[in-house]
Scaffold this active site. Sequence first.
Site, short mmCIF file in Angstrom:
data_model
loop_
_atom_site.label_atom_id
_atom_site.label_comp_id
_atom_site.label_asym_id
_atom_site.label_seq_id
_atom_site.Cartn_x
_atom_site.Cartn_y
_atom_site.Cartn_z
CG HIS A 102 116.46 27.30 7.45
ND1 HIS A 102 117.54 27.28 6.60
CD2 HIS A 102 116.96 27.03 8.71
CE1 HIS A 102 118.65 26.99 7.29
NE2 HIS A 102 118.32 26.86 8.57
CG HIS A 173 118.42 22.12 9.47
ND1 HIS A 173 119.21 21.89 10.57
CD2 HIS A 173 118.39 23.46 9.29
CE1 HIS A 173 119.63 23.06 11.04
NE2 HIS A 173 119.16 24.02 10.29
CD GLU A 305 122.07 23.59 8.11
OE1 GLU A 305 121.43 24.44 7.47
OE2 GLU A 305 122.47 23.80 9.26
C1 BGC Z 1 121.36 28.20 10.89
C2 BGC Z 1 121.32 28.59 12.36
C3 BGC Z 1 119.94 28.31 12.90
C4 BGC Z 1 119.65 26.84 12.68
C5 BGC Z 1 118.29 26.44 13.14
C6 BGC Z 1 121.05 26.74 10.80
O1 BGC Z 1 121.05 26.35 9.46
O2 BGC Z 1 122.57 28.52 10.29
O3 BGC Z 1 121.62 29.96 12.52
O4 BGC Z 1 119.87 28.63 14.27
O5 BGC Z 1 119.76 26.52 11.32
O6 BGC Z 1 117.33 27.28 12.67
#
Ligand code: BGC
Length: 341
Positions: A102, A173, A305
Amino acid sequence: MQTKHILTTPTGIDLYELSNDSGMRVEVINYGARLNAIWVPTASGQTINVLAGFDSPDGFRGDNPYFNAVIGRVANRIERASFTLDGITYRLAVNDGKHHLHGGIEGFDRKLWRVVEAADGAIEMCYLSPDGEENYPGNLSVSVRYRLAEDNSISLEYRATTDRDTPVNLTNHAYFNLDGDFVSVRGHRVCIAGDSVLLSDEELIPHGEVLPVAGTIYDFRTPKAIGADLVPLDPPVVGKGGYDISYVLRAHSIDEPVATAEAEKSGVVMTVYTDRPTLQFYTGNFLEGLIGRRVYGYQSAFCMETQDYSNAVNVPEFPSIVLKAGDTYSAKTRYQFGLKR
Ligand code: BGC
């Protein structure tokens, strides 16, 4: 449709509210270009907030798993936090085991965005990510526009340009609970128009293979309760106690629905539209004990997402996410809210 500036918090975050004549309100902040709340009218005449968050927008500055933020420069995972582009190997920030997740340690979710327009039910914010930020190449100029429509849909439009080739994969998110009570999403009925998922290793890294969903717990091609095929594991075992996986979507057009979710108690239904090729379906498997507007529990919210392929920079079989210098990145997603008939 209206846009109002509501307040500036003690730490300098601006909160705006978009509203329409059908009774829906969307709160947006410029820290991480986040959604602060989505207020949806229900059959009982009440309006409920379907997004996880904090009492004050300042709460988002503390520890939280990317609550409702714009994620960038690259959403999801980059294996071993490294990739090679135009003959140069880049080593990014490592923030997920050995990997990059991310956008890194301080991704776009942790930046204060500049509001460039706030009127008529819309808001546009931009951020200039400098060359070398989190070790990515190129100055990247990014913008996101949220727009509320009279049909109770909120559209997200992203654009980006760069002065050097660089990977880009933006998403939001948002953590939803369509009952608004943030108890458990296991009873929500979900449908995802994806015939396969990206096969990932134990560290959730895809390497190019896809797994057809037919005959697996990942099959949401017809509506099914999130918990229907899950075992009540706490903490979860990936692929058994919860979902955290990318669907390869059938449609690639903003006019075709790719997923729906329907609450158990409130009757609120959300339909997702996107022009992106994949959707990460995540069932809040690590939310236990997080203190926000309430103490969030395990699987008290879910995320859909919409994005490009995870780890695409390291998998030649996946469509490229490299934005060429001089080109414009553009992505669209829409979340529409209604009531069960
Ligand atoms: C991921 C998860 C993660 C979450 C928060 C999601 O997009 O796939 O593995 O724990 O984001 O970080």
